[in-house]
Design a protein around this motif. Structure first.
Motif, short mmCIF file in Angstrom:
data_model
loop_
_atom_site.label_atom_id
_atom_site.label_comp_id
_atom_site.label_asym_id
_atom_site.label_seq_id
_atom_site.Cartn_x
_atom_site.Cartn_y
_atom_site.Cartn_z
N PRO B 481 0.80 -1.23 0.00
CA PRO B 481 0.00 0.00 0.00
C PRO B 481 0.83 1.28 0.00
O PRO B 481 0.58 2.17 -0.83
CB PRO B 481 -0.86 -0.12 1.26
CG PRO B 481 -0.93 -1.57 1.54
CD PRO B 481 0.38 -2.13 1.10
N PRO B 482 1.87 1.43 0.87
CA PRO B 482 2.64 2.67 0.80
C PRO B 482 3.34 2.85 -0.54
O PRO B 482 3.43 3.98 -1.05
CB PRO B 482 3.68 2.51 1.92
CG PRO B 482 3.16 1.46 2.80
CD PRO B 482 2.31 0.58 1.99
N ALA B 484 2.32 1.76 -3.46
CA ALA B 484 1.30 2.13 -4.43
C ALA B 484 0.92 3.60 -4.27
O ALA B 484 0.79 4.34 -5.25
CB ALA B 484 0.07 1.24 -4.26
N VAL B 485 0.77 4.01 -3.02
CA VAL B 485 0.41 5.42 -2.77
C VAL B 485 1.53 6.34 -3.20
O VAL B 485 1.30 7.42 -3.79
CB VAL B 485 0.05 5.61 -1.28
CG1 VAL B 485 -0.07 7.09 -0.94
CG2 VAL B 485 -1.26 4.90 -0.97
N ALA B 488 1.40 6.66 -6.90
CA ALA B 488 0.26 7.50 -7.28
C ALA B 488 0.56 8.97 -7.01
O ALA B 488 0.20 9.85 -7.80
CB ALA B 488 -0.98 7.06 -6.50
N ALA B 489 1.26 9.26 -5.90
CA ALA B 489 1.60 10.64 -5.56
C ALA B 489 2.55 11.24 -6.60
O ALA B 489 2.38 12.40 -7.03
CB ALA B 489 2.23 10.69 -4.18
N TRP B 491 2.85 10.29 -9.71
CA TRP B 491 2.07 10.47 -10.94
C TRP B 491 1.25 11.74 -10.89
O TRP B 491 1.21 12.52 -11.83
CB TRP B 491 1.18 9.24 -11.13
CG TRP B 491 0.26 9.36 -12.30
CD1 TRP B 491 0.56 9.17 -13.61
CD2 TRP B 491 -1.13 9.71 -12.25
NE1 TRP B 491 -0.53 9.36 -14.39
CE2 TRP B 491 -1.59 9.69 -13.58
CE3 TRP B 491 -2.03 10.01 -11.22
CZ2 TRP B 491 -2.92 9.98 -13.90
CZ3 TRP B 491 -3.34 10.29 -11.53
CH2 TRP B 491 -3.78 10.28 -12.88
#
Lengths: 288, 621
Positions: B481-482, B484-485, B488-489, B491
């Protein structure tokens, strides 16, 4: 149209939350890991032997005792093959208790207590077992402090804490992920921003608190390993050898609980609940 | 010549087939069931084993044994094993159940074993009828076993000292001499012998790290025998002959020795052995019932010599509060009583105690140590006028005196105060309020504290491992999860920059746009537009506004190296020449020229894309 879009967003959020909770529960509940291919058969046999022991208890004490020992042997075989859970240790404790092995009975009740601390049957049986212990000590010092601090979170069963921690973890990161990938879904209006911040705060808080208790359990177990005397007439000594003088004039019986302060080959330095210490052979106690 | 070769080939084929048939013969396979016949010599009185293996059966029944004339047979408890193997990348599990049919011939001669049948998955499989040559057994001549008991006559529950005496005639080799008692003991087949109740004695030997039991030399008919003794104490639970279990000892008696050269020295090894079996003869032992005359009322089956003490805590309680009464029975029997089965005094049958105290009916399990057993019972005083816990009697049968005896504990003084809790229903009635009682008085139930709650049911959860572990899956679940986040951040950050700065987007896309223009270029002018457009995109200039001279100046101002600048201007000059040259853009020659220009332009774009463009000099320019 706008209402439809809101409903769609809500349903996506709900599905994500449900997915997080289910995946957390699946992570918390472990798959069967026993190495015994006939584990279920062994468990059934152990249960049958225990029930036979109960039936024969009044009419044929010798056969009853034999049946309880068989039951304990089978439950123990199951535990040795890798299974470890509350009901198993509870049943193993019962079998040991009925076959007169008080020390191992208490050791297994204490193991069961870790995963199902609120089980009323376990609470009663542990109380019965403890009342049969010949020696009792006033609790004090570090033991009392640790127990009183840890007691409040042990009210909640282990699997509930594991599931809560995983759920909070997944929800926290899922909301953060949505914040970056679909900012309009979790932001844009002040109400949504407030809701997002609330969810993030709550999930982070739950994760810190509940995950902290799980971490603390591990740290406490590693720092203060617990044990129970399983041998009869155990003479605590002043050092790690039979040549050392006895630490106390009286020998201790099975069932006395202690924490392990130091380990040397074949010997443990144990701390009794009242804070006094002495050395025993590691074969005279069992780590819980 | 050829015919003789063919004949030899046929012979070889026949020999190979015969060899295969001989190899397969001992294992008669029938589907998933395999019968394995015994190998080696068979002796009278010595059991041999016929094995039945059942592979991957969902339903199986124990084998049916036929009557075997001149032998006894029995089936052992089946043993199931699983094995796994990887086949074509898939895991294949195999479950094999093994039955052992143990057959003991009574006498020497030819023994017929009729077909043995077994039903597996609804199908009946049968072995073939087999004949076995049984040789004469020699067990009694060199190997025997007997059991003695002391005393030979005991009461139920009285300790009975049993000794298993195993006699082995030492093997004497004419060249190397006689083997000692330790060497002879190693020929006893410990795992395959049946030890009856003496199995525990062997386990104790193993735990104590002793290789063999106590041994001595005994003269029998002028020959020295080694006699090994294993002892065990039992407390017979019923009258008649004590149940000692099946005691059938097996050994591989040596028939010769030979010398083998080792690295440092030579050593003796057994050159051959023959199996022997001996069933232990049991000397007369009798277990007597306890006499019924003089049996006290509170007798609970204790046999031996005992004393008893009683303690209680707390000594000062209110009516109805629990008092923990601890009864310690001390064993004073010379050879030790069986404390495991020792029952506590029957407190519920004690009239003196029962009239003053509430006593649970549950039997107590007690805790046994070396010479004492402790029982803890929770009792509750019924009234405030009780001053002591009365003396508690404990009856036992003394086998030495052959009579029942009773010992009693001392009375324990206690203080009982009236109960502090008040009956709320009575107070309400006295005040004229409505009573909570609906129909008659409520029943007061006193919870019995002694006794254990029942087992948990057998469910799949009983097989689970619920210990908290930092496994690979857990680490992955924590880390994914971290990560992936974070991705995403990044991006989101990149996208925001592009949204804020339109020139940035143009600069970022410059190479892709130039490549597209180059591919779409139909002539040399198009190639020149692609290269010039790249520079315009990179510098944020308006499209189509830069001449060749502007390009050179701008590239110089932005610190582009000479080689790249020269390449750009050279390429643009060649493009101009190609555009204005007569007939340059038509025909096959024109196509080749365009391809060459495209190729050069691609190289120029690559080199321009990879060099660093300075900002400050560009701004100054």
């Amino acid at each position: 149209m706008r209402r439809m879009a809101m409903l769609l967003r809500f349903s996506v959020l709900l599905q994500l939350a449900v997915l997080a909770v289910f995946s957390a529960t699946a992570l918390g509940a472990q798959e069967p890991t026993t190495q015994d291919p006939n584990a279920l058969e062994t468990a059934t046999r152990a249960q049958s032997a225990y029930e036979r022991g109960i039936e024969l208890r009044r009419t044929d004490p010798a056969a009853s005792m034999q049946a309880f020992r068989e039951s304990a042997r089978d439950w123990q075989r199951l535990a040795d093959s890798g299974a470890s859970n509350g009901p198993l240790h509870f049943n193993l404790g019962n079998a040991y208790m009925q076959s007169g092995d008080l020390g191992r009975a208490i050791a297994n009740y204490l193991r069961a207590e870790r995963t199902m601390p609120d089980d009323p049957d376990l609470v009663k049986n542990l109380a019965v077992a403890r009342s049969s212990v010949q020696h009792s000590f006033a609790r004090g010092g570090g033991t009392l402090l640790v127990e009183s601090v840890a007691r409040w979170w042990h009210i909640v069963p282990l699997w509930v804490r594991q599931a809560a921690a995983w759920s909070a973890w997944c929800v926290f990161w899922a909301v953060l992920l949505l914040q970056f990938l679909a900012p309009k879904l979790v932001g844009g209006t002040s109400a949504r921003n407030s809701a997002r911040k609330l969810v993030l705060s709550i999930s982070l808080g739950v994760w810190c608190v509940v995950g902290g208790t799980l971490f603390a359990d591990q740290v406490i177990a590693a720092a203060r390993p617990q044990g129970v005397l399983v041998a009869a007439d155990v003479q605590l000594r002043k050092g790690n050898g039979d040549g050392f003088d006895p630490a106390f004039a009286e020998a201790l019986g099975p069932g006395v609980e202690f924490s392990i302060r130091e380990e040397r080959p074949g010997w443990w330095r144990i701390e009794l609940p009242d804070g006094r210490t002495g050395w025993i052979k590691d074969s005279q106690g069992e780590r819980t | 010549m050829r015919s003789s070769l063919n004949r030899v080939r046929k012979w070889l084929m026949c020999v190979a087939c015969l060899a295969c048939a001989l190899c397969v013969a001992p294992t008669a396979a029938a589907g998933d069931v395999r019968f394995q016949m015994p190998e080696g010599d068979v002796y009278a009185g010595v059991p041999f084993v016929l094995t039945i293996r059942v592979v991957d059966a969902s339903d199986r029944q124990p084998p049916k044994l036929p009557e075997i004339a001149g032998a006894t047979a029995r089936v052992s408890i089946p043993e199931t094993r699983s094995s796994s193997m990887i086949r074509n990348g898939r895991r294949v599990d195999t479950y094999t159940t093994r039955y052992e049919v143990e057959i003991t011939p009574d006498k020497a001669g030819r023994l017929e074993i009729p077909p043995i049948s077994i039903v597996v998955d609804g199908t009946e499989y049968k072995s073939q009828s087999t004949y076995v040559d049984v040789k004469k057994g020699e067990a009694g001549l060199v190997f025997d076993a007997e059991v003695f008991g002391t005393p030979p006559e005991v009461y139920i529950g009285q300790p009975l000292e049993l000794v298993l005496r195993i006699g082995i005639k030492p093997f004497r080799d004419p060249t190397y001499g006689t083997l000692n008692e330790s060497q002879m003991w190693h020929f006893v087949d410990l795992p395959n012998s049946e030890w009856g109740i003496f199995g525990a004695g062997l386990q104790r030997l193993a735990q104590e790290g002793r290789e063999m039991p106590r041994a001595q030399t005994e003269q029998r008919n002028g020959t020295a025998w080694y006699v090994y003794e294993i002892s065990r104490t039992i407390w017979p639970p019923k009258s008649g002959k004590p149940d000692l279990g099946n005691i059938l000892l097996r050994m591989k008696y040596p028939v010769g020795l030979r010398e083998v050269d080792g690295f440092f020295s030579s050593q003796l090894v057994v050159s051959g052995s023959r199996p022997l079996a001996a069933t232990a003869t049991v000397n007369p032992l009798t277990v007597l019932s306890l006499p019924s005359e003089g049996k006290p009322d509170g007798f609970t089956g204790a046999v031996g010599q005992f004393s008893m003490t009683a303690t209680a805590k707390p000594l000062s309680v209110a009516v109805g509060d629990p008092i923990s009464l601890t009864l310690t029975v001390i064993d004073r029997t010379p050879s030790g009583a069986n404390l495991d089965t020792l029952q506590p005094p029957d407190l519920a049958a004690n009239a003196g105690l029962k009239k003053d105290f509430r006593i649970p009916n549950e039997p107590l399990s007690g805790t046994a140590s070396t010479s004492r057993k402790t029982f803890v019972q929770s009792i509750r005083p019924l009234r405030a006028d009780i001053t002591a816990i009365p003396a508690i009697p404990f009856s036992y049968f003394d086998p030495a005196a052959r009579e029942y005896r009773t010992v009693t504990s001392d009375p324990i003084p206690i203080t009982v105060t009236p109960a502090s809790q008040m009956d709320l229903s009575r107070i309400e009635r006295a005040n004229g309020g409505e009573s909570t009682e609906t129909a008659g008085p409520t029943t007061h139930l006193t919870e019995v504290e002694a006794g254990l709650m029942a087992n948990k049911p057998v469910t799949p959860r009983l097989l689970a491992d619920e210990r908290l572990r930092l496994s690979t899956a857990t680490i992955a679940a924590l880390a994914v999860p971290p990560v992936a986040v974070g991705a995403a951040a990044l991006w989101r950050l990149n996208r925001s920059r592009h949204e804020r700065d339109s020139g940035l987007a143009r600069r970022s896309r410059a190479r892709r746009t130039a490549q597209r223009r180059l591919e779409e270029a139909a002539d040399a002018a198009g190639v020149a537009r692609a290269v010039a457009g790249f520079v315009e995109d990179r510098l944020g200039r308006a499209e189509g506004t830069m001449t060749r001279g502007d390009l050179h100046t701008a590239l110089t101002a932005h610190g582009v190296p000479d080689a790249e600048r020269t390449a750009v201007t050279g390429l643009l000059a060649d493009c101009d020449r190609a555009v204005y040259a007569a007939g340059g853009a038509t025909g096959a020659k024109g196509g080749e020229l365009l391809t060459a220009l495209r190729s050069r332009a691609a190289q120029v774009l690559d080199s321009l894309d990879h060099v660093a463009w300075s900002r400050s000099r560009g701004a100054a320019a």
